[in-house]
Design an enzyme around this catalytic site. Structure first.
Site, mmCIF file in Angstrom:
data_model
loop_
_atom_site.group_PDB
_atom_site.id
_atom_site.type_symbol
_atom_site.label_atom_id
_atom_site.label_comp_id
_atom_site.label_asym_id
_atom_site.label_seq_id
_atom_site.Cartn_x
_atom_site.Cartn_y
_atom_site.Cartn_z
ATOM 1 N N THR A 135 0.841 -1.196 0.000
ATOM 2 C CA THR A 135 0.000 0.000 0.000
ATOM 3 C C THR A 135 0.874 1.243 0.000
ATOM 4 O OG1 THR A 135 -1.593 1.350 1.234
ATOM 5 C CG2 THR A 135 -0.262 -0.171 2.517
ATOM 6 N N ILE A 136 0.563 2.188 -0.864
ATOM 7 C CA ILE A 136 1.342 3.426 -0.876
ATOM 8 C C ILE A 136 0.992 4.298 0.324
ATOM 9 C CG2 ILE A 136 1.509 3.384 -3.389
ATOM 10 C CD1 ILE A 136 -0.439 5.791 -3.404
ATOM 11 N N ASP A 137 -0.159 4.035 0.958
ATOM 12 C CA ASP A 137 -0.560 4.834 2.122
ATOM 13 C C ASP A 137 0.273 4.518 3.360
ATOM 14 O OD1 ASP A 137 -2.501 6.084 0.644
ATOM 15 O OD2 ASP A 137 -4.138 4.802 1.345
ATOM 16 N N MET A 179 -2.200 11.743 -1.950
ATOM 17 C CA MET A 179 -3.015 10.621 -1.496
ATOM 18 C C MET A 179 -2.780 10.317 -0.016
ATOM 19 S SD MET A 179 -3.032 7.824 -4.579
ATOM 20 C CE MET A 179 -4.072 8.046 -6.021
ATOM 21 N N GLY A 180 -3.809 9.750 0.617
ATOM 22 C CA GLY A 180 -3.732 9.375 2.022
ATOM 23 C C GLY A 180 -5.051 9.637 2.705
ATOM 24 N N LEU A 239 -0.538 9.618 -10.441
ATOM 25 C CA LEU A 239 0.891 9.692 -10.755
ATOM 26 C C LEU A 239 1.740 9.142 -9.614
ATOM 27 C CD1 LEU A 239 1.133 13.256 -12.356
ATOM 28 C CD2 LEU A 239 1.210 11.055 -13.544
#
Length: 404
Positions: A136-138, A180-181, A296
């Protein structure tokens, strides 16, 4: 260890390194004699229900390695969350194909999917080893020090704000970048890693871990602008007011939600537009611009952390090892040891599934709109080698002649 086929699937948002985990699981599975075939489910659990499989046993190692270095989810993804009926359809397909190992790569919702499938398999007395592989990028999976996908996304955010800072120096004004988040501000906070000089931006960082007040926000922006002649702001898409309502919902009469009940925060520039409009109206500053980094951040080609790639591969490999040598289902978790090295563990699914990690107070500055040195020390090793640098001309001014 029992005989059977393997299914690997990818869920949730794509990342720059999720294919490393997929390839790690595939190649490691092909080493074990008890594994008859290795399948890839196209578009996650939906691919299982639809019997949409790729036979990855036939794929060449060379091509798999090339795919591993390619961002995004090569198998396709899904946001679907199985209920009991859905799981029964999954079992029907798994049994028909004699699948005994299920590896699902994803974040919070995907880990919950693995939990549900695991529990339903046990109820049905079906021998299925279920392992969740983190992604997860979060960076909001509990138990983990960090999650694959986050370091590369953080690298992108840091570099993006470094570039914005250079642009803003040349043509000063207010810049607001939405990152994001939903519940965790790790990715937004990564914008601070692009700073080199004391007056570099972002000058203000707003995270979902702190209540967001519009009037205070405008006051903060104006104070920085009046003092420096410019202001760069990093804002998490998940910022909310004192009641817990996302700021973005103030813009729309109807709020779109996904299959998990989550408000759709991404895919629109509405939040940035709102904040730009508010700053212009209440501060009187004329040059105010806003951007939404959007998709992106997730799979940007050419902006990948080598640390992230290595660890993403290793969690895929470890998942298979735990499945083959262990007797329990679980989630592979990453644990930091020493200044910077990591160890891997298999954590019970109930300890991870459906839970959300947020930034600790020690990472957030007392003023609520910046990060601490502890956070910078935490993140810096994850960004990997070769971070670009920026330089300035020295201020060797020539004395005025006309004195105007």
């Amino acid at each position: 260890m029992f005989k059977g086929k393997v299914v690997v699937a990818q869920g949730g948002g794509p990342t720059a390194v999720i294919n490393q985990s997929m390839v790690g699981a595939v190649l490691e599975s092909r080493k074990f004699r008890n594994v008859e075939l290795v399948y890839g489910a196209v578009h996650g659990v939906r691919g299982i229900v639809d019997e949409h499989f790729l036979d990855l046993t036939q794929e060449t190692t060379h091509n798999l390695e090339m795919v591993a270095e390619t961002p995004s989810s090569a198998l396709g993804s899904t946001r679907e969350k199985p209920d009991l009926k859905y799981c029964q359809e999954i079992f029907k397909v798994l049994k028909a194909h004699e699948i005994g190992y299920f590896f699902y790569i994803g974040g919070n919702d995907s880990s919950d999917t693995v939990r549900i499938v695991s529990e339903e398999a046990a109820k049905a007395d079906y021998g299925l080893r279920c392992i969740h592989i983190p992604k997860t990028i979060d960076n909001d999976l509990v138990v983990n020090d960090h999650t694959p996908g986050f370091p590369s996304a953080a690298r992108f955010v840091a570099q993006a704000f470094s570039g914005v800072n250079l642009d803003n120096q040349a043509l000063p004004g207010v810049y607001i970048g939405v990152v994001m988040g939903r519940h965790a501000g790790f990715l937004t906070a990564a914008s601070a890693l692009g700073k080199k000089f004391q007056d570099d931006g972002p000058h203000l960082i707003y995270l979902p871990e702190r209540t967001f007040d519009v009037d205070t926000f405008v006051s903060d922006v104006k104070e920085v602008y009046d003092r420096t002649g410019r202001c760069i702001v990093a804002v998490s898409e998940g910022i909310h007011d004192a009641s817990g309502e996302p700021i973005i919902t103030k813009l729309a009469e109807e709020v779109e939600r996904d299959a998990h009940g989550n408000v759709q925060l991404s895919g629109t520039g509405a939040l940035a537009d709102l904040l730009v409009s508010v700053v212009k109206k209440k501060s009187g500053i004329k040059r105010v611009r806003g951007d939404t980094l959007g998709y992106l951040q997730r799979s940007f080609v050419g902006c990948v952390s080598d640390v992230d790639q290595r660890e993403a591969r290793e969690v895929g490999e470890k998942a298979v090892q735990y499945a083959m040598w262990g007797q329990t289902n679980g989630s592979v978790t990453i644990h930091r040891t020493g200044f910077y090295s990591v160890d891997y563990q298999l954590t019970p699914l109930l300890d991870v599934a459906g839970k959300t990690r947020t930034m600790p107070d020690s990472f957030i500055a007392a003023n609520g709109h910046d990060v601490t040195t502890d956070f910078l020390m935490y993140l810096r090793p994850l960004l990997g080698r070769g971070m670009p640098d920026a330089y300035r001309l020295r201020d060797n001014r020539v004395a005025k002649v006309l004195n105007r």
